[in-house]
Design a protein around this motif. Structure first.
Motif, PDB file in Angstrom:
ATOM      1  N   GLU A 410       0.835  -1.196   0.000  1.00 10.45           N
ATOM      2  CA  GLU A 410       0.000   0.000   0.000  1.00 10.45           C
ATOM      3  C   GLU A 410       0.872   1.250   0.000  1.00 10.45           C
ATOM      4  OE1 GLU A 410      -3.673   1.962   0.001  1.00 10.45           O
ATOM      5  OE2 GLU A 410      -3.409  -0.213   0.056  1.00 10.45           O
ATOM      6  N   HIS A 411       1.972   1.202   0.775  1.00 10.99           N
ATOM      7  CA  HIS A 411       2.877   2.336   0.924  1.00 10.99           C
ATOM      8  C   HIS A 411       4.323   1.875   0.847  1.00 10.99           C
ATOM      9  CE1 HIS A 411      -0.591   4.038   3.496  1.00 10.99           C
ATOM     10  NE2 HIS A 411      -0.530   4.799   2.421  1.00 10.99           N
ATOM     11  N   CYS A 412       5.225   2.832   0.636  1.00 15.39           N
ATOM     12  CA  CYS A 412       6.661   2.544   0.661  1.00 15.39           C
ATOM     13  C   CYS A 412       7.385   3.725   1.301  1.00 15.39           C
ATOM     14  CB  CYS A 412       7.193   2.321  -0.753  1.00 15.39           C
ATOM     15  SG  CYS A 412       8.978   2.007  -0.852  1.00 15.39           S
ATOM     16  N   VAL A 413       8.356   3.426   2.167  1.00 15.69           N
ATOM     17  CA  VAL A 413       9.254   4.436   2.719  1.00 15.69           C
ATOM     18  C   VAL A 413      10.666   4.090   2.287  1.00 15.69           C
ATOM     19  CG1 VAL A 413      10.311   5.348   4.819  1.00 15.69           C
ATOM     20  CG2 VAL A 413       7.829   5.063   4.703  1.00 15.69           C
ATOM     21  N   LEU A 414      11.328   5.045   1.651  1.00 15.29           N
ATOM     22  CA  LEU A 414      12.716   4.878   1.246  1.00 15.29           C
ATOM     23  C   LEU A 414      13.603   5.420   2.359  1.00 15.29           C
ATOM     24  CD1 LEU A 414      12.457   6.017  -2.496  1.00 15.29           C
ATOM     25  CD2 LEU A 414      12.401   3.685  -1.572  1.00 15.29           C
ATOM     26  N   PHE A 593       6.245  11.178  -2.986  1.00 10.85           N
ATOM     27  CA  PHE A 593       5.960  10.975  -4.402  1.00 10.85           C
ATOM     28  C   PHE A 593       4.902   9.892  -4.516  1.00 10.85           C
ATOM     29  CE2 PHE A 593       7.293   8.946  -8.535  1.00 10.85           C
ATOM     30  CZ  PHE A 593       6.894   9.989  -9.352  1.00 10.85           C
ATOM     31  N   GLY A 594       3.656  10.319  -4.648  1.00 12.68           N
ATOM     32  CA  GLY A 594       2.568   9.347  -4.647  1.00 12.68           C
ATOM     33  C   GLY A 594       2.492   8.645  -3.308  1.00 12.68           C
ATOM     34  N   ARG A 595       2.630   7.335  -3.318  1.00 16.35           N
ATOM     35  CA  ARG A 595       2.581   6.539  -2.077  1.00 16.35           C
ATOM     36  C   ARG A 595       3.975   6.260  -1.520  1.00 16.35           C
ATOM     37  NH1 ARG A 595      -2.481   4.137  -1.430  1.00 16.35           N
ATOM     38  NH2 ARG A 595      -3.857   4.335  -3.242  1.00 16.35           N
ATOM     39  N   ILE A 596       4.970   6.948  -2.052  1.00 20.73           N
ATOM     40  CA  ILE A 596       6.355   6.746  -1.624  1.00 20.73           C
ATOM     41  C   ILE A 596       6.811   7.956  -0.824  1.00 20.73           C
ATOM     42  CG2 ILE A 596       8.728   6.377  -2.381  1.00 20.73           C
ATOM     43  CD1 ILE A 596       7.548   5.165  -4.979  1.00 20.73           C
ATOM     44  N   ALA A 597       7.314   7.716   0.396  1.00 18.26           N
ATOM     45  CA  ALA A 597       7.862   8.780   1.237  1.00 18.26           C
ATOM     46  C   ALA A 597       9.333   8.487   1.504  1.00 18.26           C
ATOM     47  CB  ALA A 597       7.086   8.895   2.548  1.00 18.26           C
ATOM     48  N   ILE A 598      10.059   9.492   1.997  1.00 21.41           N
ATOM     49  CA  ILE A 598      11.512   9.386   2.142  1.00 21.41           C
ATOM     50  C   ILE A 598      11.923   9.727   3.571  1.00 21.41           C
ATOM     51  CG2 ILE A 598      13.733  10.321   1.384  1.00 21.41           C
ATOM     52  CD1 ILE A 598      12.448  10.794  -1.364  1.00 21.41           C
ATOM     53  N   GLN A 615      13.104  12.075  11.029  1.00 21.29           N
ATOM     54  CA  GLN A 615      12.750  11.982   9.612  1.00 21.29           C
ATOM     55  C   GLN A 615      11.888  10.758   9.329  1.00 21.29           C
ATOM     56  OE1 GLN A 615      13.242  14.530   7.487  1.00 21.29           O
ATOM     57  NE2 GLN A 615      13.970  15.488   9.373  1.00 21.29           N
ATOM     58  N   ALA A 616      12.047   9.708  10.088  1.00 21.45           N
ATOM     59  CA  ALA A 616      11.156   8.556   9.962  1.00 21.45           C
ATOM     60  C   ALA A 616       9.731   8.954  10.325  1.00 21.45           C
ATOM     61  CB  ALA A 616      11.643   7.415  10.847  1.00 21.45           C
ATOM     62  N   TRP A 617       9.591   9.698  11.425  1.00 19.80           N
ATOM     63  CA  TRP A 617       8.259  10.156  11.839  1.00 19.80           C
ATOM     64  C   TRP A 617       7.635  11.032  10.755  1.00 19.80           C
ATOM     65  CZ3 TRP A 617       6.012  14.918  12.503  1.00 19.80           C
ATOM     66  CH2 TRP A 617       4.777  14.940  13.155  1.00 19.80           C
ATOM     67  N   ARG A 618       8.399  11.983  10.235  1.00 20.12           N
ATOM     68  CA  ARG A 618       7.867  12.872   9.197  1.00 20.12           C
ATOM     69  C   ARG A 618       7.417  12.076   7.979  1.00 20.12           C
ATOM     70  NH1 ARG A 618       9.668  13.559   4.806  1.00 20.12           N
ATOM     71  NH2 ARG A 618      11.738  12.816   5.399  1.00 20.12           N
ATOM     72  N   SER A 619       8.238  11.117   7.543  1.00 23.78           N
ATOM     73  CA  SER A 619       7.916  10.355   6.331  1.00 23.78           C
ATOM     74  C   SER A 619       6.596   9.609   6.477  1.00 23.78           C
ATOM     75  CB  SER A 619       9.046   9.382   5.995  1.00 23.78           C
ATOM     76  OG  SER A 619       9.115   8.309   6.924  1.00 23.78           O
TER      77      SER A 619
END
Length: 638
Positions: A410-414, A593-598, A615-619
């Motif tokens: 559903e989601h992705c975090v880079l 970017f869409g369903r991708i956060a960094i 930054q993990a929390w923000r993403s």
């Protein structure tokens, strides 16, 4: 003095065959990888029964670690060579969230995702290395007959910078910073009678000479300076420099002085206003290899002096007479214990009963990291090569054991470093791609050498020693951190890890900062295990040999933690403009970017554990709520 042979240095000693074998599984990777490296055998039969196996327990692996063989080849093929990969095999595995990178930021993203969307959400972390934690790497030694811990990367917690998010996160994981500080005796070697000291090597300075109580950041006296094997002119320039008490910028107002100090490199400041000769200036060149991961010529005079380098006395300020202090909180394996606490909370089957009180001693079952049925799974040796938004969510392709595989989510975090993201996500807007590529990480090198005892160091009365002419700029023992259930007294004279800490000097023709960083990285990756081992043995033989240290007998194991993509890129006075708020590269680069956060520290342009968590929390907060995402929403991302 004649150069010693490899045999005299112990390069043929049993350690090379016995203690440095890399996990045999790595040798089977399709993309890998160089000659094998050896695994530590137990010191005796009793230790054999209790010593973990390097085959299934990565923390005990020695040799080339950090960015180890097998961890980066697929990424280099993608980013450097533009290589295409076969069509991935669909695993028919769907998750609520896929996280690229299982360092502290990636693990924290899993924690915050469960807080926001629910503890039942299915999460997969993909990690290219054979261990989790990112730069927070645990080095665990058993060769001396007892467990000796050391850090392989990220050092500590700078608690005074913690905001509410990080404080709550640490509370969730049972971390008591005040208790950790109370149980820390370690001071980076500053506590020894004759430390800090400086060792001048014969290859660079014509003779091996140890100068004790020699800290360039303190006001050196003439007697100490006279021991330095540099030119007479260099020694006299040092005496004038340390005796000076003036304001060389008195003709400028405060704002003008600050602008000037931000515009001139520190070495040039020393030449122009300190009157130092070139051989005197050279002794400062690697002073911030560990702290910043750069040469001093990359730092402004302002940055260098704010980091503790001398020079403020030339601006009318008095010398600081306070003893060195760095009141951080630490674990005996660096911040690897924090990563272990995170994994134990996310995947309880890996280490049942693990708490902050026993995390340093807990045995982790790596076979349980990626079990079907667990809400959170962590898949090692898996290098992501593509992430893409789809009509139904996100598709993530990765290489594992030479096979290209694909999962969906559903989601992705880079939670990986910024400069690789344009290659993983090629449909990003051009402005975001350029911002991501702007941030070139600082190489970091941390080599742990298990020595039989500290007898030679104790005879010399030293612990922290700077080596301005050598590959790795400084060394110190790692003991006196009694947290997580582990005990290793600061005055324990038995086996201990001797840490060589620093970076790699770039060639002089690498002028701008990014050329310097890339050149350092290339040199770091080009050096073999034998090169690093030879350097370690040469230094220890010259430094400690006169005090009875035998490099053939007393070096028990060597672990080279090389991090070619180490510290986050921090903006520097000499190289980066002062961007308006919201327009700095890291702020543009980290946009969802869409369903991708960094996530990761690059997204804050500061290399600290608390920023990785923030930054993990923000993403996670930036991820859209589950449901369809209009294609125009992705296209609209700046």
């Amino acid at each position: 003095m004649s150069k010693k042979t490899d045999t005299e240095l112990g390069m043929d000693a049993v350690i090379t065959r016995r203690d440095l074998i890399h996990d045999a599984g790595v040798a089977t990777l399709a993309m890998a990888l160089g000659p094998g490296i050896v695994a530590a055998a137990p010191a005796d039969g009793a230790a054999a029964a209790s010593k973990p196996s390097a085959t299934d327990y990565p923390p005990v692996r020695t040799g080339l670690r950090g960015s180890h063989p097998g961890a980066f080849e697929s990424a280099h093929a993608l980013a450097r060579e533009g290589r295409s990969f076969p069509e991935p095999v669909d695993l028919d595995q769907h998750f609520d969230l896929v996280i690229v990178g299982a360092g502290i930021s990636g693990l924290a993203a899993a924690h915050f995702y469960r807080q926001r969307f629910g503890a039942d959400k299915r999460i997969l972390l993909l990690e290219n290395h054979d261990d989790f934690g990112g730069h927070a790497r645990r080095n665990e030694f058993h060769q001396s007959g007892r467990m000796v811990l050391s850090m392989g990367g990220t050092h500590n917690l700078e608690w005074w910078n913690f905001g509410a998010t990080v404080q709550a996160f640490l509370k969730d994981h049972g971390v008591d910073v005040e208790l950790m500080r109370e149980r820390k005796q370690f001071s980076y070697g500053h506590g020894a009678t004759n430390s800090p000291a400086m060792w001048f090597d014969a290859a660079t300075y014509g003779e091996n000479r140890l100068v004790v109580k020699c800290d360039l950041s303190d006001r050196l006296d003439a007697a100490t300076i006279d021991q330095m094997p540099i030119s007479e002119a260099g020694r006299e320039s040092f005496k004038r420099f340390y005796a000076a008490n003036e304001d060389v910028l008195e003709h400028l107002d405060e704002a003008q002085a600050e602008d000037y100090l931000c515009s001139i490199s520190y070495p040039e400041f020393l030449r122009r206003h300190g009157g130092l000769t070139e051989d005197a200036v050279q002794l400062f060149a690697k002073l911030e290899h560990g702290g910043w991961g750069v040469e001093m010529r990359a730092l402004s005079a302002m940055e260098a002096m704010e980091s503790g380098s001398p020079g403020a006395h030339l601006l009318g300020e008095s010398w600081d007479s306070e003893r060195w202090s760095y009141p951080v909180a630490m674990w005996p394996d660096g911040n690897a214990s924090l990563a272990r606490l995170q994994v134990a909370a996310l995947i309880p089957d890996v280490a049942p009963g693990t708490t902050a009180a026993n995390v340093a001693l807990a045995r982790f079952n790596y076979a349980a990291l990626d079990r079907a049925g667990n809400p959170v799974r962590l898949r090692l040796n898996s290098t992501v090569i593509n992430t893409a938004n789809t009509e139904d969510g996100v598709a993530v392709s990765y290489v594992n054991d030479g096979t290209v595989l694909r999962v969906t989510a559903e989601h992705c975090v880079l939670a990986c470093y910024h400069s690789v993201i344009p290659h993983l996500c090629p449909t990003l807007p051009q402005s975001q791609r350029e911002a991501l590529e702007y941030q070139v990480k600082h190489p970091l090198l941390l080599t742990n050498v298990l020595i039989r005892n500290t007898d030679a160091l104790d005879r010399l009365g030293v612990d922290l020693v700077r080596c301005p002419g050598r590959l790795m700029e400084r060394l110190f023992t790692f003991r006196g951190i009694n947290t997580g259930g582990y005990e290793h007294a600061i005055d324990d004279s038995g086996s201990v890890s001797l840490i060589f800490w620093g970076s790699i000097s770039p060639p002089e023709d690498a002028v701008d900062i990014k050329s310097q960083l890339r050149a350092s990285r290339a040199i770091m990756l080009g050096l073999t295990l034998e090169d690093y081992e030879r350097e370690v043995r040469t230094v220890l033989d010259g430094l400690l040999g006169p005090a009875g240290f035998d490099v053939r007998r007393d070096v028990l194991a060597i672990t080279v933690n090389r991090w070619p993509h180490g510290y986050a890129y921090e903006y520097l006075d000499l190289w980066d403009p002062d961007w308006p708020r919201g327009e700095a590269p890291h702020e543009i680069a980290r946009k969802p970017f869409g369903r991708i956060a960094i996530a990761n520290t690059d997204a804050a342009a500061t290399a600290y554990t608390h920023t990785a968590i923030e930054q993990a929390w923000r993403s996670v907060q930036e991820l859209p709520t589950p449901g369809p995402v209009d294609a125009s929403e992705e296209a609209a991302q700046p």
